[in-house]
Scaffold this active site. Structure first.
Site, PDB file in Angstrom:
ATOM      1  N   GLY A  17       0.755  -1.196  -0.143  1.00 37.91           N
ATOM      2  CA  GLY A  17      -0.180   0.090  -0.014  1.00 37.91           C
ATOM      3  C   GLY A  17       0.697   1.232   0.045  1.00 37.91           C
ATOM      4  O   GLY A  17       1.749   1.444  -0.645  1.00 37.91           O
ATOM      5  N   ASP A  37       7.633  -3.586   9.153  1.00 39.07           N
ATOM      6  CA  ASP A  37       6.104  -4.139   8.818  1.00 39.07           C
ATOM      7  C   ASP A  37       6.078  -5.428   9.796  1.00 39.07           C
ATOM      8  O   ASP A  37       7.164  -6.086  10.079  1.00 39.07           O
ATOM      9  CB  ASP A  37       5.789  -4.522   7.642  1.00 39.07           C
ATOM     10  N   ASP A  58       6.475  -5.131  15.262  1.00 40.22           N
ATOM     11  CA  ASP A  58       5.057  -5.041  15.727  1.00 40.22           C
ATOM     12  C   ASP A  58       4.978  -3.748  16.456  1.00 40.22           C
ATOM     13  O   ASP A  58       5.576  -3.461  17.404  1.00 40.22           O
ATOM     14  CB  ASP A  58       4.983  -6.184  16.660  1.00 40.22           C
ATOM     15  N   TYR A 147     -12.940   4.094  13.098  1.00 36.99           N
ATOM     16  CA  TYR A 147     -11.631   4.566  12.274  1.00 36.99           C
ATOM     17  C   TYR A 147     -11.643   6.272  12.452  1.00 36.99           C
ATOM     18  O   TYR A 147     -10.494   6.770  12.858  1.00 36.99           O
ATOM     19  CB  TYR A 147     -11.975   4.199  10.811  1.00 36.99           C
ATOM     20  N   ASP A 181      -6.134   3.303  -3.411  1.00 34.68           N
ATOM     21  CA  ASP A 181      -6.285   1.829  -3.951  1.00 34.68           C
ATOM     22  C   ASP A 181      -4.887   1.018  -2.968  1.00 34.68           C
ATOM     23  O   ASP A 181      -3.839   1.619  -2.839  1.00 34.68           O
ATOM     24  CB  ASP A 181      -5.637   2.044  -5.410  1.00 34.68           C
ATOM     25  N   SER A 184      -5.791  -3.492   1.500  1.00 39.19           N
ATOM     26  CA  SER A 184      -6.721  -3.555   2.392  1.00 39.19           C
ATOM     27  C   SER A 184      -8.176  -2.874   1.955  1.00 39.19           C
ATOM     28  O   SER A 184      -9.139  -3.293   2.263  1.00 39.19           O
ATOM     29  CB  SER A 184      -6.291  -2.727   3.722  1.00 39.19           C
ATOM     30  N   ARG A 188     -11.929  -5.009   1.772  1.00 40.19           N
ATOM     31  CA  ARG A 188     -13.064  -4.175   2.191  1.00 40.19           C
ATOM     32  C   ARG A 188     -14.071  -4.476   1.352  1.00 40.19           C
ATOM     33  O   ARG A 188     -15.451  -4.612   1.286  1.00 40.19           O
ATOM     34  CB  ARG A 188     -13.041  -2.887   2.732  1.00 40.19           C
ATOM     35  N   ARG A 205     -18.084   8.732  -5.639  1.00 43.07           N
ATOM     36  CA  ARG A 205     -17.960   9.614  -4.513  1.00 43.07           C
ATOM     37  C   ARG A 205     -16.618  10.365  -4.709  1.00 43.07           C
ATOM     38  O   ARG A 205     -16.624  11.264  -4.161  1.00 43.07           O
ATOM     39  CB  ARG A 205     -18.040   9.062  -3.247  1.00 43.07           C
TER      40      ARG A 205
END
Length: 243
Positions: A17, A37, A58, A147, A181, A184, A188, A205
């Site tokens: 991403g 990551d 982590d 979120y 884009d 994740s 969804r 939108r």
């Protein structure tokens, strides 16, 4: 593009991403990148890339973050890219979801900042870039309670640090994307049961007529890393969604 030659950049959630695109963008700007990551398999895809060092990290663990920063040493730029998106309105939001959203979206950024900030203060120089979103205190978005609440806190975090440390050479800014884009996002869309319909609804939108590319957000991160007179600001990159 900013010239970041010789700068050392720590990026969280760097395996895919926006984080992955940012690795490439910072390297192109001349920086040396520490790509971190929790996803070791995806992170391994960066092994061997010039000017990139990978490290499984982590960010939910303060001990892990502190140990990593101690071992890495100098960090000139911190890009807090890790985060999670929960679906659901407030009546559907469990305490568990809210707790996890705050832990990863807010407290993880606090952990990395607290680990890196002392050395930046010693040098009287450093850039911190936090990932927020327009779905926060900027714009209400349906079915994004946990979120939006947690990402609004990131904006408060950013302004708080700027207020405390701008006079000490620290620049901190927040990036507030619209829809970008990413793997994740695709997850969804798939979770709705109708991937194509969900994708079409998201695109509809966007006033600009498309979803953002991760590279576009990465370019903004590079700009902010080198923007020596910009701090305490939220930078909206949403294709006109909040215009």
């Amino acid at each position: 593009m900013a010239d970041l030659t010789g700068k050392i950049v720590l990026i969280t959630a760097a395996a895919q991403g926006i984080g992955r695109a940012s690795v490439d963008a910072f390297v192109a700007a001349g920086a040396k990148v520490i790509a971190t990551d929790i996803n070791a398999a995806k992170l391994a895809e960066l092994d061997g890339v010039a000017a990139v060092t990978t490290r499984v990290l982590d960010v939910l663990s303060a001990d892990a973050v502190n140990a990593a920063v101690a071992e890495i040493g100098r960090i000139d730029v911190l890009f807090n890219c890790a985060g999670v998106v929960h679906s659901g309105a407030v009546l559907e939001m469990s305490d568990k979801d809210m707790d996890f959203a705050f832990d990863l979206n807010v407290k993880a950024q606090i952990r990395t900042i607290k680990a890196v900030l002392p050395q930046m203060l010693e040098r009287q120089d450093g850039a911190i870039i936090n990932m927020a979103t327009v779905a926060s205190s900027i714009k209400g978005v349906p079915n994004r309670a946990a979120y939006s609440i947690s990402k609004a806190a990131v904006i408060g975090l950013t302004k708080s640090i700027a207020s405390d440390y701008t006079t000490k050479g620290i620049r901190v800014n927040a990036i507030c994307p619209g829809t970008v884009d990413s793997p994740s996002l695709h997850e969804r869309w798939h979770a709705t049961g109708d991937f194509e319909a969900a994708k079409a609804a998201f695109i509809a939108r966007q006033p600009i007529g498309r979803i953002a590319r991760p590279e576009e957000v990465a370019d903004l991160a590079v700009y902010l890393a080198g923007a020596t007179y910009t701090t305490g600001q939220i930078h909206i990159i949403d294709g006109g969604w909040t215009a």
